[in-house]
Scaffold this motif. Structure first.
Motif, PDB file in Angstrom:
ATOM      1  N   ASN A 151       0.808  -1.203   0.088  1.00 41.42           N
ATOM      2  CA  ASN A 151      -0.086  -0.278   0.168  1.00 41.42           C
ATOM      3  C   ASN A 151       0.917   1.298   0.003  1.00 41.42           C
ATOM      4  N   TRP A 152       1.846   1.139   0.721  1.00 40.41           N
ATOM      5  CA  TRP A 152       2.831   2.544   0.951  1.00 40.41           C
ATOM      6  C   TRP A 152       3.472   2.549  -0.738  1.00 40.41           C
ATOM      7  N   LEU A 153       3.677   1.609  -1.453  1.00 42.33           N
ATOM      8  CA  LEU A 153       4.308   1.906  -2.725  1.00 42.33           C
ATOM      9  C   LEU A 153       3.315   1.895  -3.858  1.00 42.33           C
ATOM     10  N   GLY A 154       1.988   2.241  -3.527  1.00 42.73           N
ATOM     11  CA  GLY A 154       0.961   2.476  -4.431  1.00 42.73           C
ATOM     12  C   GLY A 154       0.059   1.472  -4.698  1.00 42.73           C
ATOM     13  N   PHE A 155       0.314   0.384  -4.622  1.00 40.96           N
ATOM     14  CA  PHE A 155      -0.564  -0.775  -4.912  1.00 40.96           C
ATOM     15  C   PHE A 155      -1.855  -1.015  -3.860  1.00 40.96           C
ATOM     16  N   GLU A 156      -3.023  -0.638  -4.646  1.00 43.72           N
ATOM     17  CA  GLU A 156      -4.284  -0.765  -3.834  1.00 43.72           C
ATOM     18  C   GLU A 156      -4.542  -2.012  -3.274  1.00 43.72           C
ATOM     19  N   VAL A 157      -4.654  -2.382  -1.878  1.00 44.82           N
ATOM     20  CA  VAL A 157      -4.927  -3.762  -1.338  1.00 44.82           C
ATOM     21  C   VAL A 157      -5.702  -3.176  -0.198  1.00 44.82           C
ATOM     22  N   SER A 158      -6.806  -3.664  -0.013  1.00 45.25           N
ATOM     23  CA  SER A 158      -7.883  -3.444   1.146  1.00 45.25           C
ATOM     24  C   SER A 158      -7.806  -4.520   2.150  1.00 45.25           C
ATOM     25  N   TYR A 159      -8.465  -4.301   3.251  1.00 42.83           N
ATOM     26  CA  TYR A 159      -8.637  -5.394   4.210  1.00 42.83           C
ATOM     27  C   TYR A 159      -7.155  -6.185   4.534  1.00 42.83           C
ATOM     28  N   ILE A 160      -6.152  -5.467   4.897  1.00 44.34           N
ATOM     29  CA  ILE A 160      -4.956  -5.856   5.264  1.00 44.34           C
ATOM     30  C   ILE A 160      -4.944  -6.989   6.341  1.00 44.34           C
ATOM     31  N   LEU A 161      -5.548  -6.293   7.493  1.00 43.23           N
ATOM     32  CA  LEU A 161      -5.591  -7.195   8.601  1.00 43.23           C
ATOM     33  C   LEU A 161      -6.520  -8.333   8.450  1.00 43.23           C
ATOM     34  N   LEU A 162      -7.516  -8.273   7.905  1.00 44.11           N
ATOM     35  CA  LEU A 162      -8.226  -9.543   7.620  1.00 44.11           C
ATOM     36  C   LEU A 162      -7.597 -10.483   6.592  1.00 44.11           C
ATOM     37  N   ALA A 217      -7.350  -7.959  -4.518  1.00 46.44           N
ATOM     38  CA  ALA A 217      -6.326  -6.799  -5.496  1.00 46.44           C
ATOM     39  C   ALA A 217      -6.824  -6.441  -6.712  1.00 46.44           C
ATOM     40  N   ILE A 218      -8.010  -7.563  -7.252  1.00 43.81           N
ATOM     41  CA  ILE A 218      -8.228  -7.258  -8.530  1.00 43.81           C
ATOM     42  C   ILE A 218      -8.926  -5.652  -8.625  1.00 43.81           C
ATOM     43  N   GLY A 219      -9.519  -5.132  -7.468  1.00 42.39           N
ATOM     44  CA  GLY A 219     -10.086  -3.833  -7.719  1.00 42.39           C
ATOM     45  C   GLY A 219      -9.103  -2.983  -7.810  1.00 42.39           C
ATOM     46  N   GLY A 220      -7.744  -3.048  -7.459  1.00 41.64           N
ATOM     47  CA  GLY A 220      -6.744  -2.132  -7.643  1.00 41.64           C
ATOM     48  C   GLY A 220      -5.961  -2.104  -9.027  1.00 41.64           C
ATOM     49  N   GLY A 221      -6.573  -3.180  -9.658  1.00 45.51           N
ATOM     50  CA  GLY A 221      -5.659  -3.346 -11.135  1.00 45.51           C
ATOM     51  C   GLY A 221      -4.766  -4.550 -11.112  1.00 45.51           C
ATOM     52  N   TRP A 222      -4.445  -4.748 -12.441  1.00 45.73           N
ATOM     53  CA  TRP A 222      -3.580  -5.848 -12.531  1.00 45.73           C
ATOM     54  C   TRP A 222      -2.294  -5.825 -11.923  1.00 45.73           C
ATOM     55  N   SER A 223      -1.878  -4.538 -11.887  1.00 41.94           N
ATOM     56  CA  SER A 223      -0.539  -4.425 -11.322  1.00 41.94           C
ATOM     57  C   SER A 223      -0.570  -4.876  -9.692  1.00 41.94           C
ATOM     58  N   SER A 224      -1.778  -4.471  -9.059  1.00 43.87           N
ATOM     59  CA  SER A 224      -1.901  -4.856  -7.555  1.00 43.87           C
ATOM     60  C   SER A 224      -2.103  -6.382  -7.515  1.00 43.87           C
ATOM     61  N   VAL A 225      -2.568  -6.935  -8.475  1.00 44.99           N
ATOM     62  CA  VAL A 225      -2.975  -8.616  -8.267  1.00 44.99           C
ATOM     63  C   VAL A 225      -1.199  -9.025  -8.557  1.00 44.99           C
ATOM     64  N   LEU A 226      -0.781  -8.651  -9.478  1.00 43.17           N
ATOM     65  CA  LEU A 226       0.674  -9.221  -9.664  1.00 43.17           C
ATOM     66  C   LEU A 226       1.527  -8.969  -8.445  1.00 43.17           C
ATOM     67  N   ALA A 227       1.560  -7.685  -7.723  1.00 42.02           N
ATOM     68  CA  ALA A 227       2.306  -7.477  -6.591  1.00 42.02           C
ATOM     69  C   ALA A 227       1.885  -8.370  -5.638  1.00 42.02           C
ATOM     70  N   VAL A 228       0.754  -8.655  -5.292  1.00 38.17           N
ATOM     71  CA  VAL A 228       0.148  -9.669  -4.070  1.00 38.17           C
ATOM     72  C   VAL A 228       0.467 -11.028  -4.539  1.00 38.17           C
ATOM     73  N   ILE A 229       0.488 -11.482  -5.908  1.00 39.52           N
ATOM     74  CA  ILE A 229       0.973 -12.954  -6.156  1.00 39.52           C
ATOM     75  C   ILE A 229       2.417 -13.017  -5.742  1.00 39.52           C
ATOM     76  N   VAL A 230       3.264 -12.009  -6.155  1.00 44.42           N
ATOM     77  CA  VAL A 230       4.754 -12.009  -5.944  1.00 44.42           C
ATOM     78  C   VAL A 230       5.098 -12.019  -4.482  1.00 44.42           C
TER      79      VAL A 230
END
Length: 419
Positions: free
Chosen positions: A257-268, A295-308
């Motif tokens: 999230n700090w790097l700009g990738f939108e990911v919600s519900y971090i604690l959950l 992470a899909i709501g933040g775009g494919w870049s967020s999805v790729l970042a979460v997978i990595v």
């Protein structure tokens, strides 16, 4: 010395005629044992769910016992228990203050957003189907429409049925749990019950040892060491791994999230990742799916970042954490574990899925031990247990056999002969 045979206690000497009094007393003792066993089993069956707090207390005592034993080196047992209680109360207070409220808010937001996600997914799928139908012949379109209609109808029926079943199950569970005052009172006495159980665990082995027949003591303790070695190390290791993975997931998602990738519900998502560690092999993969969907709501870049991120966490777990925390306790192939998970899910639900791996390893080692003991000639207990534990239990101390007067007379003298 006389060559009289020693008759075990409770058995009839072989050279005496049948004693009907002895026979009746033996039958009466066995009937008494059977009656007591039946009575205890009947009471446990009738009490049912009201014993759940005490079962939880025994599980907590088993999990906390290694910590208590380590603290016993520096303080009395009662002080060790109170220290663990104090640390546990502080941890619960921190969780209630900093973890539970935001987790509850995120769960509420997640549930409230589910209809919106379904609507977006439905629009996306409908758009893809419309684009596909625009490029195929009319006959193929009709067949596709029929298939889609059947799939939608089946999905709606199954979703409704599963939702009804889940609602009924939750309602029945809640009503069954909180319908009795005894259940609530049982949870109130858990700390006191746990204190006395932990306080007297040092006396328990001696009590059990005196109650066992000398011929089965070694086998009983060897089987117990097998169960304790596998089950204890695995469950404690998985709980510690779950806590570490939750913290790593929370830190990693926060950095994203700090790097700009939108990911919600971090604690959950971090809590889900920790719970997924309890399920062997497929648990970490299943726990990553909700994070990818969110992470899909933040775009494919967020999805790729979460997978990595989850791949990095998985590699750190497999290469660093698992060898040092759990080790190779189970010694089961991953393919066998996956088959066991499917069988456990179809037979016993989530609890059996979590416990399927250690139970299978325990059954394997106990089978090997009993097979060694029952072969002809049987292996002694200290040899039958070899190779089944990382560290074989110490054998019981043997009594020193004092030499008899005959042996002393026949023993050759040491030193120079007398003149």
């Amino acid at each position: 010395m006389s060559n009289q045979s020693i008759t075990p206690a409770g058995s009839r000497p072989p050279d005496q005629p049948l004693d009907w009094g002895w026979l009746l007393r033996t039958l009466a003792r066995w009937l008494l044992v059977l009656l007591a066993t039946y009575s205890v089993g009947w009471l446990l069956w009738r009490t049912g769910i009201t014993l759940t707090p005490f079962v939880i207390g025994l599980v907590l005592a088993y999990l906390l016992l290694p910590i208590i034993k380590r603290l016993d080196r520096h303080m009395p047992r009662w002080a060790s228990i109170l220290t663990v209680y104090l640390v546990g109360l502080i941890a619960i207070e921190l969780a209630l203050s900093f973890v539970v409220p935001p987790a509850a808010r995120q769960i509420d937001q997640f549930i409230s957003n589910i209809p919106d996600w379904f609507e977006r997914s439905n629009r996306f799928i409908t758009q893809q189907i419309a684009e596909f139908q625009a490029n195929v012949p009319q006959a193929v379109q009709e067949q596709i429409n029929q298939i889609i209609a059947r799939v939608r109808a089946t999905a709606q029926e199954n979703a409704t049925m599963y939702a009804q079943r889940a609602g009924a199950f939750l309602l029945n569970s809640i009503v069954g749990i909180f319908s009795t005052i005894a259940f609530l009172l049982g949870f109130l006495v858990i700390p006191f019950f746990l204190f006395y159980v932990l306080l007297d665990t040092q006396r328990l082995p001696g009590v059990i040892d005196r109650a066992l027949h000398p011929n089965i003591r070694a086998d009983f303790w060897n089987i117990w060491h097998i169960i304790d070695e596998i089950f204890g190390r695995y469950i404690r290791g998985q709980l510690l791994l779950g806590l570490i993975i939750s913290v790593m997931s929370f830190i990693g998602l926060t950095i994203l999230n700090w790097l700009g990738f939108e990911v919600s519900y971090i604690l959950l998502l971090a809590i889900i990742a920790g719970i997924g560690e309890l399920i062997p092999v497929v648990g970490p993969i299943l726990s990553a799916i909700p994070a990818i969907i969110v992470a899909i709501g933040g775009g494919w870049s967020s999805v790729l970042a979460v997978i990595v991120l989850y791949i990095i966490i998985q590699q750190l777990e497999n290469q660093i954490l698992v060898p040092r925390i759990v080790g190779n306790t189970l010694r089961l192939h991953p393919a066998i574990l996956m088959v066991l998970l499917v069988i456990a899910a179809s037979v016993g639900g989530l609890l059996l899925v979590i416990l399927s791996a250690p139970l299978a390893a325990i059954a394997r080692d106990v089978f090997i031990y009993l097979h060694r003991r029952l072969r002809v000639p049987p292996q002694p207990p200290e040899l039958a247990i070899a190779g089944l534990l990382d560290q074989a239990p110490a054998p019981p101390p043997r009594r020193l056999k004092l030499p008899t007067a005959v042996a002393l007379k026949s023993r050759p003298r040491s030193g120079p002969p007398r003149r």
